[in-house]
Scaffold this motif. Structure first.
Motif, PDB file in Angstrom:
ATOM      1  N   GLY A 176       0.828  -1.195   0.000  1.00 50.40           N
ATOM      2  CA  GLY A 176       0.000   0.000   0.000  1.00 50.40           C
ATOM      3  C   GLY A 176       0.861   1.242   0.000  1.00 50.40           C
ATOM      4  N   THR A 178       0.575   5.578   1.285  1.00 53.98           N
ATOM      5  CA  THR A 178      -0.199   6.678   1.836  1.00 53.98           C
ATOM      6  C   THR A 178      -0.363   7.724   0.753  1.00 53.98           C
ATOM      7  OG1 THR A 178       0.714   6.289   4.030  1.00 53.98           O
ATOM      8  CG2 THR A 178      -0.326   8.421   3.639  1.00 53.98           C
ATOM      9  N   GLN A 179      -1.600   8.046   0.439  1.00 53.89           N
ATOM     10  CA  GLN A 179      -1.858   8.971  -0.665  1.00 53.89           C
ATOM     11  C   GLN A 179      -1.259  10.337  -0.378  1.00 53.89           C
ATOM     12  OE1 GLN A 179      -5.960   9.471  -1.635  1.00 53.89           O
ATOM     13  NE2 GLN A 179      -5.571  10.622  -3.494  1.00 53.89           N
ATOM     14  N   SER A 301      -0.084   8.081  -6.766  1.00 51.19           N
ATOM     15  CA  SER A 301      -0.936   8.681  -5.745  1.00 51.19           C
ATOM     16  C   SER A 301      -0.785  10.196  -5.711  1.00 51.19           C
ATOM     17  CB  SER A 301      -0.612   8.094  -4.367  1.00 51.19           C
ATOM     18  OG  SER A 301       0.622   8.564  -3.883  1.00 51.19           O
ATOM     19  N   SER A 358      -4.491   4.724  -7.029  1.00 47.39           N
ATOM     20  CA  SER A 358      -3.826   4.729  -5.727  1.00 47.39           C
ATOM     21  C   SER A 358      -4.776   4.349  -4.597  1.00 47.39           C
ATOM     22  CB  SER A 358      -3.215   6.104  -5.446  1.00 47.39           C
ATOM     23  OG  SER A 358      -4.217   7.081  -5.227  1.00 47.39           O
ATOM     24  N   MET A 359      -6.071   4.553  -4.791  1.00 51.47           N
ATOM     25  CA  MET A 359      -7.028   4.201  -3.750  1.00 51.47           C
ATOM     26  C   MET A 359      -7.100   2.691  -3.543  1.00 51.47           C
ATOM     27  SD  MET A 359      -7.750   7.131  -2.806  1.00 51.47           S
ATOM     28  CE  MET A 359      -8.878   6.614  -1.521  1.00 51.47           C
ATOM     29  N   GLN A 362      -3.894   0.643  -0.580  1.00 53.52           N
ATOM     30  CA  GLN A 362      -3.846   1.154   0.781  1.00 53.52           C
ATOM     31  C   GLN A 362      -3.397   0.019   1.703  1.00 53.52           C
ATOM     32  OE1 GLN A 362      -4.508   4.492   1.455  1.00 53.52           O
ATOM     33  NE2 GLN A 362      -4.615   4.614  -0.775  1.00 53.52           N
ATOM     34  N   TRP A 363      -2.567   0.352   2.678  1.00 56.44           N
ATOM     35  CA  TRP A 363      -2.085  -0.689   3.589  1.00 56.44           C
ATOM     36  C   TRP A 363      -3.235  -1.335   4.359  1.00 56.44           C
ATOM     37  CZ3 TRP A 363       2.295  -3.022   3.090  1.00 56.44           C
ATOM     38  CH2 TRP A 363       3.379  -2.354   2.524  1.00 56.44           C
ATOM     39  N   SER A 364      -4.314  -0.598   4.563  1.00 51.82           N
ATOM     40  CA  SER A 364      -5.477  -1.185   5.241  1.00 51.82           C
ATOM     41  C   SER A 364      -6.061  -2.326   4.414  1.00 51.82           C
ATOM     42  CB  SER A 364      -6.540  -0.114   5.497  1.00 51.82           C
ATOM     43  OG  SER A 364      -6.939   0.503   4.282  1.00 51.82           O
ATOM     44  N   ASN A 365      -6.068  -2.166   3.087  1.00 52.60           N
ATOM     45  CA  ASN A 365      -6.545  -3.247   2.220  1.00 52.60           C
ATOM     46  C   ASN A 365      -5.608  -4.450   2.277  1.00 52.60           C
ATOM     47  OD1 ASN A 365      -8.661  -1.598   1.394  1.00 52.60           O
ATOM     48  ND2 ASN A 365      -7.567  -0.838  -0.401  1.00 52.60           N
TER      49      ASN A 365
END
Length: 381
Positions: A176, A178-179, A301, A358-359, A362-365
Motif C-alpha cells: 500500500g 499513503t496517498q 498517488s 492509488s485508492m 492502501q495498507w489497510s486493504n
C-alpha cells in the motif's frame, strides 16, 4: 487467535526496503484487526511507535543471527507465547515452527528468478549467504502459504521457476501507499529541499539504485535522445546514479556539453523523496522487475505522469496511469517522455487515473487480505 510475526531485523539501524515494508504491514495489522493479538519477535529493541500495547507484545529474542536464532531460539519463543499462526516477514526463519506459517517471498528471489528466466544470466546484486539461500528456498516449499507482491511475480516468475509448487499455496497481497496530500509539507519544507538540491521549477525524475534490474541505462539514453533530437530542455534529476555511470552511457564529451541538464543526488530521506516526486512533471520507472513497486505507487498517488515498463510488475500496478514502453528501446522511452511534456490532455488523463488507482493500494486493504488469510488457519490450530 495469537499471531506471531517474525521480523528479526525490523528494528535494526539498516533502513532497508524489507524492514520498511515489514513495519507498514505491522502498523496496518494492528490498526485494522480488533479480534486477534500479535506477538512481534525481533532481535533489537523496538522503537517507541511499536512499543507494547493492547493486542501487541514485543518479544526480543536474543542470540546471534543465523541458525541459532532461526531454528532454536525463535521456535522456543513461539511455543512459549502460544502462537497459533506465524507470519514470517524476514529472509530466513524456522523450518519447523510447529504452527501454520506464512512466508513472504524475499526480494532476492524475485530478482534472481527474473534474471534466470529473462535476463542477463549473471545476477550478483546483494547475494545472500549459502545458509540464507538454503533456508529461504526450503521455506518456499515448506510454508503453508507463500505470499507474493504482484500477479506478475506469481505468474511470470514463481510459477515458471518453481514449477512443482502447488498453485493453491500462492497468494498475492500487494503493498500500500499513503496517498499524497497537497498540504503534507509546509512551504518552508518544500523550499528547503528545493534549495538543498538546487531544483529548477520543472524537472524530470528517476529514482535509481545499484540493482542492475533498475535499468538506469535506458532512462539516460532515452533522455539523451529527448535532448539531442526532440529539443527537450527540461533537466533530469537522477537519484542514486553517479556521474561516472551517466558518462559511461552518454559519453564524456556529450555529458560535458550538457552537464547542466543533469542533477545528480546520491541519497535522500523518505520525506525528501516524496517532495521530489510531487514536484516532478514526469517520472521514469523503467525497471525490469520491482518487488513492491513503492516508488511508482507513490508517484501515481501524487498524480505525477509516469513512463514505465510494459509487461512487468510496474505496469500491473499502474494499469492505465502510465505510458507503457519497451524498457530496452530508448526511442520509445524518449517519445513517451516528450508526449507527457507537450500533451496536457495526456497529463490530465494520467494524473486522474493515477489518483484513482492509488485508492486500491492502501495498507489497510493489504492488512484485511492478510488477516483473512491467517484466519483460515484458526480452525486447524
Amino acid at each position: 487467535m495469537v499471531i506471531g510475526i517474525a521480523a528479526a531485523e525490523i528494528f535494526s539501524s539498516i533502513n532497508a526496503p524489507r524492514e520498511n515494508v515489514a513495519k507498514e504491514f505491522v502498523r496496518a495489522l494492528i490498526a485494522g484487526d480488533s479480534s486477534n493479538s500479535y506477538v512481534l519477535f525481533s532481535r533489537h529493541v523496538p522503537s517507541i511507535e511499536f512499543s507494547d500495547r493492547a493486542r501487541l507484545k514485543n518479544v526480543r529474542v536474543g542470540g546471534i543471527s543465523g541458525w541459532f536464532w532461526d531454528q532454536l531460539a525463535l521456535p522456543k519463543a513461539i511455543k512459549r507465547e502460544k502462537c497459533d499462526v506465524l507470519l514470517n516477514l524476514g529472509f530466513t526463519g524456522p523450518l519447523k515452527p510447529g504452527i501454520p506459517d506464512l512466508y513472504i517471498l524475499p526480494y532476492y528471489w524475485g530478482n534472481l528468478l527474473w534474471d534466470s528466466l529473462y535476463g542477463f544470466g549473471n545476477f550478483t546484486y546483494n547475494k545472500p549467504s549459502v545458509y540464507q539461500r538454503y533456508v529461504s528456498k526450503s521455506l518456499i516449499y515448506s510454508c503453508n502459504r507463500l505470499i507474493l507482491s504482484t500477479h506478475f511475480e506469481m505468474d511470470h516468475l514463481v510459477k515458471r521457476y518453481f514449477t512443482d509448487l502447488p498453485t493453491d499455496k500462492l497468494v498475492v497481497i500487494q503493498a500500500g501507499v499513503t496517498q499524497c496530500e497537497s498540504d503534507s509539507f509546509t512551504e518552508a519544507e518544500v523550499a528547503q529541499v528545493q534549495q538543498r538540491f538546487d531544483l529548477p521549477e520543472k524537472y524530470i525524475l528517476m529514482i535509481g539504485n545499484p540493482n542492475p534490474l533498475c535499468n538506469t541505462q535506458s532512462v539516460i539514453l532515452g533522455y539523451k535522445r529527448m535532448v539531442k533530437e526532440l529539443t527537450v530542455r527540461i533537466p533530469i534529476v537522477l537519484v542514486g546514479v553517479s556521474k561516472s555511470e551517466v558518462i559511461s552511457y552518454v559519453g564524456k564529451d556529450w555529458f560535458s556539453a550538457n552537464s547542466e541538464k543533469f542533477i545528480l543526488i546520491s541519497q535522500i530521506t523518505g520525506n525528501e523523496k516524496t517532495i521530489l516526486i510531487k514536484g516532478a512533471i514526469l517520472f521514469f520507472a523503467l525497471s525490469y522487475y520491482e518487488k513492491w513497486c513503492l516508488n511508482i505507487m507513490e508517484a501515481i498517488s501524487c498524480g505525477v505522469p509516469i513512463v514505465t515498463t510494459a509487461n512487468s510488475s510496474l505496469s500491473e500496478i499502474a494499469q492505465g496511469a502510465a505510458i507503457l514502453v519497451d524498457p530496452k528501446n530508448p526511442i520509445e522511452v524518449s517519445e513517451a517522455g516528450r508526449l507527457v511534456l507537450i500533451d496536457k490532455r495526456c497529463v490530465l488523463g494520467l494524473s486522474k487515473k493515477g489518483v484513482e488507482r492509488s485508492m486500491v493500494y492502501q495498507w489497510s486493504n493489504s492488512a484485511k487480505k492478510l488477516i483473512a488469510l491467517m484466519e483460515t488457519f484458526k480452525q486447524s490450530t
